[in-house]
Design a protein around this motif. Structure first.
Motif, PDB file in Angstrom:
ATOM      1  N   ARG A   1      -7.873  -4.732  -1.286  1.00 44.37           N
ATOM      2  CA  ARG A   1      -8.234  -5.766  -0.319  1.00 44.37           C
ATOM      3  C   ARG A   1      -6.958  -6.390   0.223  1.00 44.37           C
ATOM      4  O   ARG A   1      -6.017  -6.665  -0.530  1.00 44.37           O
ATOM      5  CB  ARG A   1      -9.096  -6.853  -0.978  1.00 44.37           C
ATOM      6  CG  ARG A   1      -9.524  -7.965  -0.028  1.00 44.37           C
ATOM      7  CD  ARG A   1     -10.444  -8.953  -0.717  1.00 44.37           C
ATOM      8  NE  ARG A   1      -9.729  -9.780  -1.689  1.00 44.37           N
ATOM      9  CZ  ARG A   1     -10.320 -10.686  -2.446  1.00 44.37           C
ATOM     10  NH1 ARG A   1     -11.637 -10.859  -2.388  1.00 44.37           N
ATOM     11  NH2 ARG A   1      -9.619 -11.410  -3.292  1.00 44.37           N
ATOM     12  N   GLN A   2      -6.948  -6.606   1.524  1.00 41.96           N
ATOM     13  CA  GLN A   2      -5.824  -7.302   2.163  1.00 41.96           C
ATOM     14  C   GLN A   2      -6.396  -8.481   2.934  1.00 41.96           C
ATOM     15  O   GLN A   2      -6.973  -8.319   4.015  1.00 41.96           O
ATOM     16  CB  GLN A   2      -5.049  -6.367   3.099  1.00 41.96           C
ATOM     17  CG  GLN A   2      -3.795  -6.998   3.669  1.00 41.96           C
ATOM     18  CD  GLN A   2      -3.004  -6.030   4.527  1.00 41.96           C
ATOM     19  OE1 GLN A   2      -3.533  -5.068   5.060  1.00 41.96           O
ATOM     20  NE2 GLN A   2      -1.700  -6.297   4.673  1.00 41.96           N
ATOM     21  N   GLN A   3      -6.280  -9.640   2.355  1.00 44.64           N
ATOM     22  CA  GLN A   3      -6.757 -10.843   3.027  1.00 44.64           C
ATOM     23  C   GLN A   3      -5.826 -11.200   4.181  1.00 44.64           C
ATOM     24  O   GLN A   3      -4.666 -10.764   4.207  1.00 44.64           O
ATOM     25  CB  GLN A   3      -6.874 -11.988   2.015  1.00 44.64           C
ATOM     26  CG  GLN A   3      -7.944 -11.692   0.958  1.00 44.64           C
ATOM     27  CD  GLN A   3      -8.050 -12.764  -0.099  1.00 44.64           C
ATOM     28  OE1 GLN A   3      -7.107 -13.016  -0.839  1.00 44.64           O
ATOM     29  NE2 GLN A   3      -9.215 -13.391  -0.185  1.00 44.64           N
TER      30      GLN A   3
ATOM     31  N   GLN B   1      -1.916 -11.544   4.176  1.00 42.36           N
ATOM     32  CA  GLN B   1      -1.503 -11.361   2.782  1.00 42.36           C
ATOM     33  C   GLN B   1      -1.132  -9.914   2.494  1.00 42.36           C
ATOM     34  O   GLN B   1      -1.310  -9.021   3.332  1.00 42.36           O
ATOM     35  CB  GLN B   1      -2.641 -11.793   1.848  1.00 42.36           C
ATOM     36  CG  GLN B   1      -3.121 -13.210   2.040  1.00 42.36           C
ATOM     37  CD  GLN B   1      -2.074 -14.223   1.658  1.00 42.36           C
ATOM     38  OE1 GLN B   1      -1.441 -14.107   0.621  1.00 42.36           O
ATOM     39  NE2 GLN B   1      -1.870 -15.224   2.502  1.00 42.36           N
ATOM     40  N   SER B   2      -0.643  -9.722   1.273  1.00 46.43           N
ATOM     41  CA  SER B   2      -0.342  -8.376   0.814  1.00 46.43           C
ATOM     42  C   SER B   2      -1.612  -7.716   0.272  1.00 46.43           C
ATOM     43  O   SER B   2      -2.700  -8.278   0.350  1.00 46.43           O
ATOM     44  CB  SER B   2       0.744  -8.436  -0.257  1.00 46.43           C
ATOM     45  OG  SER B   2       1.146  -7.145  -0.639  1.00 46.43           O
ATOM     46  N   LEU B   3      -1.452  -6.538  -0.262  1.00 45.13           N
ATOM     47  CA  LEU B   3      -2.595  -5.799  -0.790  1.00 45.13           C
ATOM     48  C   LEU B   3      -2.815  -6.126  -2.252  1.00 45.13           C
ATOM     49  O   LEU B   3      -1.860  -6.221  -3.032  1.00 45.13           O
ATOM     50  CB  LEU B   3      -2.360  -4.286  -0.662  1.00 45.13           C
ATOM     51  CG  LEU B   3      -2.677  -3.672   0.698  1.00 45.13           C
ATOM     52  CD1 LEU B   3      -1.585  -3.995   1.703  1.00 45.13           C
ATOM     53  CD2 LEU B   3      -2.870  -2.166   0.570  1.00 45.13           C
TER      54      LEU B   3
ATOM     55  N   TYR C   1     -10.226  -3.863   4.046  1.00 45.46           N
ATOM     56  CA  TYR C   1     -10.441  -3.114   2.809  1.00 45.46           C
ATOM     57  C   TYR C   1      -9.904  -1.699   3.017  1.00 45.46           C
ATOM     58  O   TYR C   1     -10.251  -1.021   3.989  1.00 45.46           O
ATOM     59  CB  TYR C   1     -11.930  -3.093   2.442  1.00 45.46           C
ATOM     60  CG  TYR C   1     -12.432  -4.465   2.081  1.00 45.46           C
ATOM     61  CD1 TYR C   1     -12.904  -5.325   3.066  1.00 45.46           C
ATOM     62  CD2 TYR C   1     -12.403  -4.917   0.768  1.00 45.46           C
ATOM     63  CE1 TYR C   1     -13.345  -6.608   2.747  1.00 45.46           C
ATOM     64  CE2 TYR C   1     -12.838  -6.190   0.435  1.00 45.46           C
ATOM     65  CZ  TYR C   1     -13.300  -7.029   1.431  1.00 45.46           C
ATOM     66  OH  TYR C   1     -13.719  -8.306   1.113  1.00 45.46           O
ATOM     67  N   LEU C   2      -9.031  -1.293   2.103  1.00 43.45           N
ATOM     68  CA  LEU C   2      -8.387   0.013   2.232  1.00 43.45           C
ATOM     69  C   LEU C   2      -8.655   0.854   1.002  1.00 43.45           C
ATOM     70  O   LEU C   2      -8.643   0.351  -0.123  1.00 43.45           O
ATOM     71  CB  LEU C   2      -6.866  -0.135   2.394  1.00 43.45           C
ATOM     72  CG  LEU C   2      -6.365  -0.929   3.590  1.00 43.45           C
ATOM     73  CD1 LEU C   2      -5.974  -2.335   3.181  1.00 43.45           C
ATOM     74  CD2 LEU C   2      -5.180  -0.227   4.228  1.00 43.45           C
ATOM     75  N   CYS C   3      -8.871   2.125   1.230  1.00 42.24           N
ATOM     76  CA  CYS C   3      -8.940   3.037   0.100  1.00 42.24           C
ATOM     77  C   CYS C   3      -7.689   3.903   0.107  1.00 42.24           C
ATOM     78  O   CYS C   3      -7.033   4.074   1.140  1.00 42.24           O
ATOM     79  CB  CYS C   3     -10.203   3.875   0.103  1.00 42.24           C
ATOM     80  SG  CYS C   3     -10.175   5.315   1.148  1.00 42.24           S
TER      81      CYS C   3
END
Lengths: 113, 113
Positions: B36-38, B41-43, B91-93
């Motif tokens: 998750r990257q808000q 913000q960072s991951l 959201y990253l996979c």
């Protein structure tokens, strides 16, 4: 526990001048270290990685980083900045036991014309 | 390298609903992860997606809120349940190789109203 600290939240350079993005790491063993770049509204792209081979690592787009164990640093450099280099850069350390990546807070690179 | 695709690329959802994000890798990878990257913000790692078994969640993330499936080596889904505005993030996979390198998808941008 592993961690990374990116020393600058923002870096601004003029086009054609050198780029230096600083990263210090903390690790209880010989770490694997990475630099990733994130362009606006894009995913993350791997720039380069260090995995205990040569200490000077060359990556894509003219970037390179040097692993300095004595200084616990892994700074990212490029001799001459291009406008297309403007992006967010993340220094990352791997938790080798589970391949978990721990991200730094990021450095936003601004390139002035 | 691995090419990773995600869908949807973005979505706007109402609070209280759920969103399921799909991640497809073009080649077999050892590990798959969800981050998750808000905003700004960072991951942050949410969980490791395990093939055929329950995901391994990081501190602060629970299965009821973020159920994850990985029915085979190249496909995974993340559901964000009972959405609130605080879930608005990217959201990253990612897919990890045996050399600890992770390749990231383009991300899914979620806005919760």
């Amino acid at each position: 526990a592993q961690s990374v600290t990116q020393l600058d939240s923002h870096v601004s350079v003029s086009e054609g001048t050198p780029v230096l993005l600083r990263c210090n790491y903390s690790s209880s063993y010989s770490p694997s270290l990475f630099w990733y770049v994130q362009h606006p509204n894009k995913g993350l792209q791997l720039l380069l990685k260090y995995t205990s081979a040569a200490t000077l690592v060359k990556g894509i787009n003219g970037f390179e980083a040097e692993f300095k164990k004595s200084e616990t640093s892994f700074h990212l450099t490029k001799p001459s900045a291009h406008m297309s280099d403007a992006a967010e850069y993340f220094c990352v350390v791997s938790d080798g036991s589970r391949y978990k990546l721990i991200f730094g807070s990021g450095t936003r690179l601004l390139v002035r014309p | 390298s691995a090419v990773i695709s995600q869908k949807p690329s973005r979505d706007i959802c109402q609070r209280g609903t759920s969103l399921t994000i799909q991640c497809q890798v073009d080649s077999q990878v050892t590990m798959m992860f969800w981050y998750r990257q808000q905003p700004g913000q960072s991951l942050t790692l949410i969980a490791t997606a395990n093939q055929g078994s329950e995901a391994t969640y990081e501190s602060g993330f629970v299965i009821d809120k973020f159920p994850i499936s990985r029915p085979n080596l190249t496909f995974s889904t993340l559901t964000v349940s009972n959405l609130s505005p605080e879930d608005s993030s990217i959201y990253l996979c990612s897919g990890g190789t045996s050399q600890e390198t992770q390749y990231f998808g383009p991300g899914t941008r979620l806005l919760v109203l």
